[in-house]
Design an enzyme around this catalytic site. Structure first.
Site, PDB file in Angstrom:
ATOM      1  N   ASP A 134      -7.891  -5.051  -0.063  1.00  0.00           N
ATOM      2  CA  ASP A 134      -8.295  -5.752  -0.932  1.00  0.00           C
ATOM      3  C   ASP A 134      -8.344  -7.581  -1.067  1.00  0.00           C
ATOM      4  O   ASP A 134      -8.733  -8.373  -1.545  1.00  0.00           O
ATOM      5  CB  ASP A 134      -8.455  -5.727  -2.238  1.00  0.00           C
ATOM      6  CG  ASP A 134      -8.077  -4.470  -2.666  1.00  0.00           C
ATOM      7  OD1 ASP A 134      -9.358  -3.828  -2.231  1.00  0.00           O
ATOM      8  OD2 ASP A 134      -7.595  -3.368  -2.999  1.00  0.00           O
ATOM      9  N   HIS A 169       0.891  -1.117   0.505  1.00  0.00           N
ATOM     10  CA  HIS A 169      -0.073   0.038   0.244  1.00  0.00           C
ATOM     11  C   HIS A 169       1.070   1.366  -0.482  1.00  0.00           C
ATOM     12  O   HIS A 169       1.799   0.787   0.302  1.00  0.00           O
ATOM     13  CB  HIS A 169      -0.963  -0.180   1.027  1.00  0.00           C
ATOM     14  CG  HIS A 169      -2.324   0.783   1.397  1.00  0.00           C
ATOM     15  ND1 HIS A 169      -1.979   2.207   1.711  1.00  0.00           N
ATOM     16  CD2 HIS A 169      -3.510   0.138   0.567  1.00  0.00           C
ATOM     17  CE1 HIS A 169      -3.515   2.639   1.101  1.00  0.00           C
ATOM     18  NE2 HIS A 169      -4.287   2.070   0.692  1.00  0.00           N
TER      19      HIS A 169
HETATM   20  N1  COA Z   1       3.753  -7.768  -4.209  1.00  0.00           N
HETATM   21  C1  COA Z   1       5.273  -7.405  -4.887  1.00  0.00           C
HETATM   22  N2  COA Z   1       5.584  -6.371  -4.949  1.00  0.00           N
HETATM   23  C2  COA Z   1       5.404  -5.131  -4.766  1.00  0.00           C
HETATM   24  C3  COA Z   1       4.372  -5.092  -4.033  1.00  0.00           C
HETATM   25  C4  COA Z   1       3.444  -6.028  -4.372  1.00  0.00           C
HETATM   26  N3  COA Z   1       2.495  -5.872  -4.365  1.00  0.00           N
HETATM   27  N4  COA Z   1       3.751  -3.953  -4.066  1.00  0.00           N
HETATM   28  C5  COA Z   1       4.508  -3.119  -4.459  1.00  0.00           C
HETATM   29  N5  COA Z   1       6.126  -3.575  -4.464  1.00  0.00           N
HETATM   30  C6  COA Z   1       7.387  -4.015  -4.827  1.00  0.00           C
HETATM   31  C7  COA Z   1       8.027  -3.315  -6.020  1.00  0.00           C
HETATM   32  O1  COA Z   1       7.951  -4.194  -6.633  1.00  0.00           O
HETATM   33  C8  COA Z   1       8.816  -1.868  -5.292  1.00  0.00           C
HETATM   34  O2  COA Z   1      10.329  -2.679  -5.991  1.00  0.00           O
HETATM   35  P1  COA Z   1      11.636  -2.503  -6.268  1.00  0.00           P
HETATM   36  O3  COA Z   1      11.961  -1.299  -5.366  1.00  0.00           O
HETATM   37  O4  COA Z   1      12.139  -3.172  -5.675  1.00  0.00           O
HETATM   38  O5  COA Z   1      11.265  -1.705  -7.697  1.00  0.00           O
HETATM   39  C9  COA Z   1       8.797  -2.142  -4.032  1.00  0.00           C
HETATM   40  O6  COA Z   1       7.517  -2.804  -3.783  1.00  0.00           O
HETATM   41  C10 COA Z   1       7.295  -0.261  -4.393  1.00  0.00           C
HETATM   42  O7  COA Z   1       6.297  -0.549  -5.129  1.00  0.00           O
HETATM   43  P2  COA Z   1       5.201   1.218  -5.380  1.00  0.00           P
HETATM   44  O8  COA Z   1       5.022   0.223  -6.521  1.00  0.00           O
HETATM   45  O9  COA Z   1       6.993   1.940  -5.544  1.00  0.00           O
HETATM   46  O10 COA Z   1       4.914   1.768  -4.218  1.00  0.00           O
HETATM   47  P3  COA Z   1       3.554   2.385  -4.332  1.00  0.00           P
HETATM   48  O11 COA Z   1       3.661   2.446  -3.205  1.00  0.00           O
HETATM   49  O12 COA Z   1       4.051   3.250  -5.907  1.00  0.00           O
HETATM   50  O13 COA Z   1       2.443   0.988  -4.503  1.00  0.00           O
HETATM   51  C11 COA Z   1       0.521   0.180  -4.501  1.00  0.00           C
HETATM   52  C12 COA Z   1       1.418   0.665  -3.562  1.00  0.00           C
HETATM   53  C13 COA Z   1      -0.446  -0.777  -3.225  1.00  0.00           C
HETATM   54  C14 COA Z   1      -0.213   0.354  -6.477  1.00  0.00           C
HETATM   55  C15 COA Z   1       1.602  -1.031  -4.928  1.00  0.00           C
HETATM   56  O14 COA Z   1       2.167  -1.905  -3.568  1.00  0.00           O
HETATM   57  C16 COA Z   1       0.535  -2.369  -5.577  1.00  0.00           C
HETATM   58  O15 COA Z   1       1.192  -2.480  -6.566  1.00  0.00           O
HETATM   59  N6  COA Z   1      -0.254  -3.802  -4.929  1.00  0.00           N
HETATM   60  C17 COA Z   1      -0.759  -4.630  -5.477  1.00  0.00           C
HETATM   61  C18 COA Z   1      -2.144  -3.895  -5.957  1.00  0.00           C
HETATM   62  C19 COA Z   1      -2.906  -4.195  -4.640  1.00  0.00           C
HETATM   63  O16 COA Z   1      -3.298  -4.675  -4.204  1.00  0.00           O
HETATM   64  N7  COA Z   1      -3.488  -2.731  -4.907  1.00  0.00           N
HETATM   65  C20 COA Z   1      -4.761  -2.269  -4.189  1.00  0.00           C
HETATM   66  C21 COA Z   1      -4.023  -0.611  -3.295  1.00  0.00           C
HETATM   67  S1  COA Z   1      -5.413  -0.572  -1.804  1.00  0.00           S
END
Ligand code: COA
Length: 429
Positions: free
Chosen positions: A363, A306
Site C-alpha cells: 500500500d 506486515h
Molecule cells: N508503524 C509503527 N509501528 C508499527 C507499525 C507501523 N506501520 N506496524 C507495526 N508497528 C509496531 C506495533 O506498534 C507493535 O509495536 P509494540 O510491539 O511496541 O506494541 C509492533 O510493531 C508489532 O505490531 P503488530 O500490530 O503486533 O503487528 P501485526 O502483525 O498485528 O500488524 C499490520 C500488521 C499490517 C496490521 C501493522 O503493521 C500495521 O498496522 N501497519 C499499518 C497499516 C498498513 O499499512 N496495513 C496494510 C497491510 S498490507
C-alpha cells in the site's frame, strides 16, 4: 506430507502424539485437529498469528525472505510478463492458459461485462457521500438476487466466476461516475479488461477516450500484485463465509467488506492522506517519523509493516519502480512521491523500524500510482478489491471443491462470569 509426529505433554502429565504436516516448500505444521477429542484441550491463538486454517495450492509466501509466488510463479515475473486476465486464470484454474484458453476466458469476460439495467436504480438510493466500498459490497451481494441460480450449488461455477470478475469492474466504474454526477459509460467490447475499466472510469459521451498503454500496463501490474495473498483477513473471510455454503456473491461481498478496514485494504487511502498531512504541515518527515516512534497520538506509519513480511514486501519493490516509470511517462512531478521516498529512507535507517522489521508494504506506493492514473482517493480501496477478486474466487473454488471442507467454526476460552442466579428486576441494585 510426511510421516512425522509431534509429542505434546500436558500439565497433568498426559501426552499425545500429533501428526506433522509438511508443505511443498518444507513448511511444517502440527495438525491439532484430534487434540480436543483426545485431551479436552483447545489451542488459543487470537488474531490467528500462528494458525494454519487450511492447506492451499494457490499462493506461497516466505515473509522472512520476501518471496511471493502464485501457483509457483514468482510475482516479479508475472508483474513483468503477464496480464491481469492471464494471472486471474492462473490463480483460479491452477495453470497458465494456452492461447486458446486465454482467448475464451477473455471473450467470456467481455460478454459478461454489463450489469442488469435494474441495478442502476440502486446507485440513486445511496447518499452522495457514500464511501464506494459500501456501494460495491452491496452491489456484489445483490448480484445473488439477479443470478438466483447461484443458490443451486450444482449450477455452473465458471459462469458465476466470470460474472463476478467482469461485472465488478463495471459496478466500480459506475459507482464512481454516479458519485461525480456524470453519465455512466458502458463497457466497450473492443477493449481488454484493464483498458475497458479505464474507459468506463474516464470517458465522457462528448469525447472519445483512448487509454494510454503505460497507464494500462501500470493498472495490469497493480491488479496482478494485489490478486492474491493467501490467508489474509479478507480471503479468510471469503473462506469462512463460503464454508457455510453461502453463495459465491455473498462470500465475495463479505471479502469486500473485510478489505475495507484501514489495517487491510483501507491502508492505501490512509497512506496518501498521511503524505498529504505531512506536506500540509511543512514536509518535516523526520519529525513525523519521530512522532510515530514515540507513539504520539497512537498512530502508525501507514503502508509500513506486515503480519507476514519481515522483509521488503516484493510487491512494494515492483510498485516503487512502476511509480517512477509512470510519473516520468506522464510528466507528473508529484511531491507525494518525494515525501514517500524520504519517509521510506528515514524509516529504514531508524532503529525502531529496523528492530520491529517494519518495511514498506504493497500500500505504500500504490496510492501514488492511483493518483497518477487519476483515481480519486476514496476509490483506492475499491482498486485493491478489483485486483483481489481472482484470489477470493480461487480460494472459494479450492474450498468448495475440497470434499473434506468443514464449516469454519473457531472455539474460545470463556472468561466471563461462572453460573449465577437470575436476579428479579426489583431486587437489582
Ligand atoms: N508503524 C509503527 N509501528 C508499527 C507499525 C507501523 N506501520 N506496524 C507495526 N508497528 C509496531 C506495533 O506498534 C507493535 O509495536 P509494540 O510491539 O511496541 O506494541 C509492533 O510493531 C508489532 O505490531 P503488530 O500490530 O503486533 O503487528 P501485526 O502483525 O498485528 O500488524 C499490520 C500488521 C499490517 C496490521 C501493522 O503493521 C500495521 O498496522 N501497519 C499499518 C497499516 C498498513 O499499512 N496495513 C496494510 C497491510 S498490507
Amino acid at each position: 506430507m510426511a510421516d512425522q509426529t509431534a509429542k505434546l505433554t500436558l500439565p497433568d502429565g498426559r501426552s499425545c502424539n500429533l501428526p506433522v504436516v509438511v508443505g511443498t516448500e518444507n513448511e511444517h505444521a502440527v495438525d491439532i485437529r484430534s487434540l480436543r477429542a483426545d485431551t479436552g484441550y483447545i489451542t488459543l491463538d487470537s488474531g490467528y498469528m500462528n494458525t494454519g486454517a487450511t492447506t492451499s495450492a494457490i499462493t506461497y509466501i516466505d515473509g522472512e525472505a520476501g518471496i511471493l509466488r502464485y501457483r509457483g510463479i514468482p510475482i516479479e515475473d508475472l508483474a513483468e510478463k503477464s496480464t491481469f486476465v492471464e494471472t486471474a486464470y492462473l490463480l483460479i484454474h491452477g495453470e497458465l492458459p494456452t492461447q486458446a484458453q486465454l482467448d475464451t476466458f477473455s471473450h467470456q469476460l467481455t460478454r459478461h461485462s454489463m450489469i442488469h439495467e435494474d441495478m442502476h436504480h440502486f446507485y440513486a438510493g445511496f447518499p452522495s457521500t457514500s464511501h464506494p466500498m459500501a456501494v460495491i459490497a452491496a452491489m456484489v451481494s445483490s448480484m445473488s438476487a439477479y443470478y438466483p441460480d447461484c443458490l443451486d450449488r450444482s449450477s455452473p461455477m465458471d459462469l458465476h466466476i466470470t460474472r463476478i470478475l467482469s461485472k465488478v469492474r463495471t459496478i466500480a466504474a459506475f459507482a464512481y461516475k454516479k458519485s461525480i454526477g456524470q453519465p455512466v459509460m458502458y463497457p466497450r467490447n473492443a477493449l481488454p479488461y484493464c483498458a475497458n475499466f479505464l474507459h468506463m472510469m474516464f470517458a465522457v459521451p462528448a469525447e472519445p477516450y483512448e487509454p494510454d498503454p503505460i497507464v494500462v500496463k501500470a493498472l495490469n501490474q497493480l491488479f496482478i500484485l494485489h490478486a492474491d495473498h493467501e490467508q489474509n483477513c479478507s480471503t479468510s473471510t471469503v473462506r469462512l463465509v463460503g464454508s457455510s455454503g453461502a453463495n459465491v456473491y455473498a462470500a465475495v461481498a463479505a471479502g469486500v467488506l473485510a478489505l475495507w478496514g484501514p489495517l487491510h485494504g483501507g491502508a492505501n487511502q490512509e497512506v496518501v492522506e498521511m503524505l498529504e498531512e505531512i506536506q500540509a504541515s511543512g514536509s518535516d518527515v523526520k519529525q513525523f517519523v519521530s512522532d510515530i516512534k514515540n507513539k504520539k497520538g497512537n498512530r502508525r506509519l501507514m503502508g509500513f509493516g506486515h503480519r507476514v513480511y519481515k522483509n521488503y514486501d516484493p510487491r512494494a519493490k515492483v510498485l516503487k519502480s512502476m511509480a517512477d516509470e509512470l510519473l516520468n511517462h506522464l510528466g507528473i512531478n508529484d511531491p507525494m512521491l518525494d515525501i514517500a521516498r524520504e519517509l521510506e529512507e528515514t524509516a529504514l535507517k531508524d532503529d525502531y523500524f529496523i528492530s520491529k522489521k517494519l518495511y514498506p508494504n504493497v500500500d505504500f506506493y500504490s496510492g501514488i500510482l492511483y493518483r497518477a492514473i487519476g483515481i480519486p482517493t476514496p476509490m483506492f480501496t475499491v482498486m485493491f478489491a478489483l485486483g483481489r477478486i481472482p484470489g477470493w474466487i480461487a480460494h472459494w473454488k479450492e474450498m468448495v471443491e475440497d470434499t473434506s471442507t468443514k464449516i469454519g467454526r473457531p472455539r474460545q476460552i470463556y472468561t466471563g462470569q461462572p453460573q449465577r442466579a437470575y436476579v428479579p428486576r426489583e431486587l437489582r441494585k
